[in-house]
Design an enzyme around this catalytic site. Structure first.
Site, short mmCIF file in Angstrom:
data_model
loop_
_atom_site.label_atom_id
_atom_site.label_comp_id
_atom_site.label_asym_id
_atom_site.label_seq_id
_atom_site.Cartn_x
_atom_site.Cartn_y
_atom_site.Cartn_z
N GLU A 535 0.81 -1.22 0.00
CA GLU A 535 0.00 0.00 0.00
C GLU A 535 0.84 1.27 0.00
O GLU A 535 0.40 2.31 -0.47
CB GLU A 535 -0.97 0.00 1.18
CG GLU A 535 -1.99 -1.12 1.14
CD GLU A 535 -2.76 -1.20 -0.16
OE1 GLU A 535 -2.95 -0.17 -0.82
OE2 GLU A 535 -3.16 -2.32 -0.54
N GLU A 536 2.04 1.19 0.52
CA GLU A 536 2.93 2.38 0.53
C GLU A 536 3.52 2.66 -0.85
O GLU A 536 3.55 3.80 -1.30
CB GLU A 536 4.05 2.20 1.55
CG GLU A 536 3.62 2.35 3.00
CD GLU A 536 3.33 3.80 3.37
OE1 GLU A 536 3.59 4.70 2.57
OE2 GLU A 536 2.81 4.02 4.48
N SER A 537 4.03 1.62 -1.51
CA SER A 537 4.81 1.86 -2.74
C SER A 537 4.49 0.91 -3.88
O SER A 537 5.03 1.06 -4.97
CB SER A 537 6.30 1.73 -2.43
OG SER A 537 6.60 0.38 -2.05
N TYR A 642 -6.18 4.47 4.27
CA TYR A 642 -4.92 3.73 4.38
C TYR A 642 -5.07 2.54 5.33
O TYR A 642 -4.65 1.42 5.02
CB TYR A 642 -3.83 4.68 4.88
CG TYR A 642 -2.49 4.03 5.13
CD1 TYR A 642 -1.60 3.81 4.08
CD2 TYR A 642 -2.09 3.66 6.42
CE1 TYR A 642 -0.37 3.22 4.31
CE2 TYR A 642 -0.86 3.08 6.65
CZ TYR A 642 0.00 2.87 5.59
OH TYR A 642 1.23 2.28 5.81
#
Length: 658
Positions: A535-537, A642
């Site tokens: 989910e971050e990158s 998120y």
């Protein structure tokens, strides 16, 4: 008698020769798959000459011969030998005019003739390609325009216009076509100027776009004039255009551009965001301009809870067909639910599900309707709703929550120490069943796949985003591959099995060894780490955010420096944050620090995105006994989403790989 002796002599000489030839050809035919595999290996490595040579060794009696001829053509084209490529493409098309590869072969043959300056032959084939493509374009009009420009100027102009009007993302020659059109036609009409302006705007050539927009009536391009000036840095001009033209032109432009213009104008104002959008609303309302629903929606996000409730209610009632109406109705529902007005909340949720089908808020409001029914002691209705949500949306956050609620499992937000992600060197299998193709094509493609020729799928022009995702992964484009597969699955009416290649592409395993080691050493669940990285990158080690967060786990330099100091490490942070091992090591240590700080995986996840201080405030202000409510109450939209995304990925990873 002499004739018989002569015949016997001929047979004694010829028959062994024929047998030898047949045995030799049979041996070559048997060796053909080996040569084809070798050819594919060389082709994939970029050694097109050796690829051509190996494809050429395939026997004429082998079923692979025709496709090998096609691959020879592609190999020759790659090295710029257009004469040989044209010869091979023509051989292939003569023998296989209706092959699934004939469309690509025909277009490539036309391009070879074009580069060989055989323009008449190229023209015939490009036109034939256009007629046989069932509406799918390869960009033939661009080349036809180039062919015609020295012979028939009007035809060339029409071809370039047709090319620029094509609704395709991958128009490689778009800017070149625009240049050709502008050079050919010195007396462009207004529509043609508009087309060129939009082309340059789309390609972020704003100054060039303005050359065309500034020469046509403002009624045609007021929005693009503003946007082009804004992005070109001419903000004073853009501001004046908005002020002088909004009342006259705003009603007639597409909503997407109008919203951008409202965003731009409020960004020019000197006051607070709330004050600026309030002024914008007054202006829009007093002049009865289009887009009031958008302005109200922006205002609702900035004002107090009481006022936002009124604004959301206004949008939902006054603009029921607005794209902002479903989310506004959700917010009205959520206010009623929090006030414990469950009966009214129930009615609003039912209204939402009736009026808005398959929008972003559908699963969310369906899930909360089920929880509302539980509050009203309608347990049977709640159970039925949860069952439908879990069944219809198995990979959605709320579908997963429904599944846990049905099973009375309270561990949704609890990760597990001691887990390990299985490591395998096996590549993800090719992600498609070819049963929809006719049996001849199915056998051929499966044979080619068995020999490692996966690119052949692209040449067959089967439109499948999951397959494209697989190819992107083979090119090393991890992030693009994962996002493409995720979006493709989202569009499917019937979801594939969690064990399918589609899900493995959407939720891939990269740097598993490093993740498992970090999890074991630091007491973290590797599935939680990989979900957070996704989910971050999306596994792009070079990812960089607008706030300068870097790498796989999107670490801020200040956070990384803090962890380096805390761990007494000798690491030059700015030079190493894009290194996957360093990034994972520092990011996981930061997760460990947050876990020690909060001792709660949900709060750790929220803090990783929203910050420790923010989480402390939320814990004080909101109910943490019901984590569903706590998450929906997080005031930062980014952090709220998120948290949902990370836990969704966490549970999907466990379903896919355990």
């Amino acid at each position: 008698m002499k004739f018989l002796k002569y015949t016997l002599a001929v047979l004694i000489i010829v028959v062994p020769s024929i047998i030898t030839i047949l045995i030799y050809n049979d041996k070559i035919a048997q060796d053909s798959p080996t040569y084809y595999k070798q050819g594919i290996n060389f082709y994939n490595e970029g050694d097109y000459q050796n690829a051509y040579y190996n494809f050429g060794k395939i026997s004429k009696i082998s079923p692979l011969h025709s496709i090998a001829t096609y691959k020879q053509a592609k190999s020759a084209q790659k090295v710029g030998d257009y004469s040989m490529a044209a010869l091979k493409y023509k051989l292939f098309l003569d023998k296989n005019p209706n092959s699934i590869f004939s469309q690509t072969a025909r277009f490539n043959l036309a391009k070879c003739y074009f580069y060989l300056k055989k323009y008449e032959e190229a023209k015939i084939l490009f036109e034939e390609s256009k007629n046989k493509n069932d509406g799918k374009s390869y960009g033939e009009d661009y080349y036809l325009g180039l062919i015609e420009k020295s012979k028939d100027k009007l035809k060339a102009i029409n071809h370039f216009i047709a090319y620029l009007q094509e609704d395709r993302e991958d128009k490689t020659n778009e800017l070149a076509a625009a240049e050709e059109l502008s050079l050919l036609n010195k007396n462009l009409n207004q529509d043609e100027k508009m087309l060129l302006g939009k082309t340059y705007y789309k390609n972020k050539k704003y100054s060039k776009a303005l050359e065309y927009f500034s020469t046509i009536p403002m009624s045609m391009c007021w929005d693009y004039l503003i946007l082009s000036n804004h992005f070109a840095g001419n903000k004073v001009i853009a501001k004046k255009l908005i002020e002088n033209g909004a009342i006259k032109y705003a009603q007639d432009i597409e909503e997407t551009n109008l919203h951008k213009i409202y965003d731009i104008y409020t960004s020019y104002m000197s006051g607070s965001k709330l004050r600026n959008w309030t002024q914008m609303h007054n202006f829009v309302r007093l002049n009865n301009l289009k887009g009031e629903d958008y302005v109200l929606y922006k205002l609702a996000d900035l004002t107090t809870k009481e006022k936002s409730y009124i604004l959301y209610s206004t949008i939902e009632n006054k603009y029921p067909n607005s794209i902002f109406a479903p989310e506004s109705l959700w917010n009205v529902f959520w206010t009623k639910y929090k006030r414990k007005e469950y009966k009214t909340a129930e009615q609003l949720a039912i209204k939402h599900l009736k009026n808005y089908k398959e929008v972003n808020s559908t699963t969310r409001i369906a899930y909360w309707l089920a929880k509302t029914e539980l509050k009203l002691n309608k347990n049977s209705e709640a159970h039925n709703l949860l069952s439908k949500i879990a069944s219809k949306y198995p990979d959605d956050y709320y579908g997963l929550r429904a599944e846990f609620l049905l099973n009375k499992n309270n561990n949704f937000w609890t990760t597990k120490i001691g887990n390990k992600i299985p490591i395998t060197k096996t590549e993800i299998e090719f992600p498609i069943s070819l049963s929809e193709q006719n049996i001849k094509d199915l056998k051929l493609i499966n044979t080619l796949f068995d020999m490692g020729d996966y690119e052949i799928w692209l040449d067959a022009n089967f439109d499948n985003k999951i397959v494209e995702s697989w190819f992107e992964l083979r090119k090393g484009k991890k992030a693009r591959s994962a996002v493409m597969a995720r979006d493709a699955i989202k569009e499917m009416d019937v979801k594939p099995s969690f064990l399918s290649a589609a899900y493995k592409l959407a939720y891939p395993r990269h740097w598993v060894q490093e993740i498992n080691i970090a999890g074991e050493k630091l007491g973290l669940d590797p599935y939680f780490i990989i979900a957070l990285i996704k989910e971050e990158s999306h596994f792009d080690e070079h990812a960089k955010s607008k706030t300068n967060a870097s790498g796989l786990m999107q670490l801020m330099p200040a956070t990384a420096n803090y962890m380096i100091g805390k761990l007494s490490l000798d690491i030059p942070v700015l030079a190493n944050l894009e290194n996957p091992r360093t990034n994972i090591y520092l990011g996981c240590n930061y997760l460990k620090y947050l876990k020690e700080r909060f001792n709660d995986d949900l709060l750790v996840t929220a803090a990783y995105n929203g910050g420790e201080g923010s989480v402390n405030k939320w814990v004080k202000n909101y109910n943490t006994k019901d984590y569903d409510e706590f998450i929906e109450n997080i005031p930062y939209e980014e952090t709220r989403n998120y948290v949902k995304k990370v836990f969704r990925s966490y549970h999907l990873y466990k379903k896919i790989y355990k």
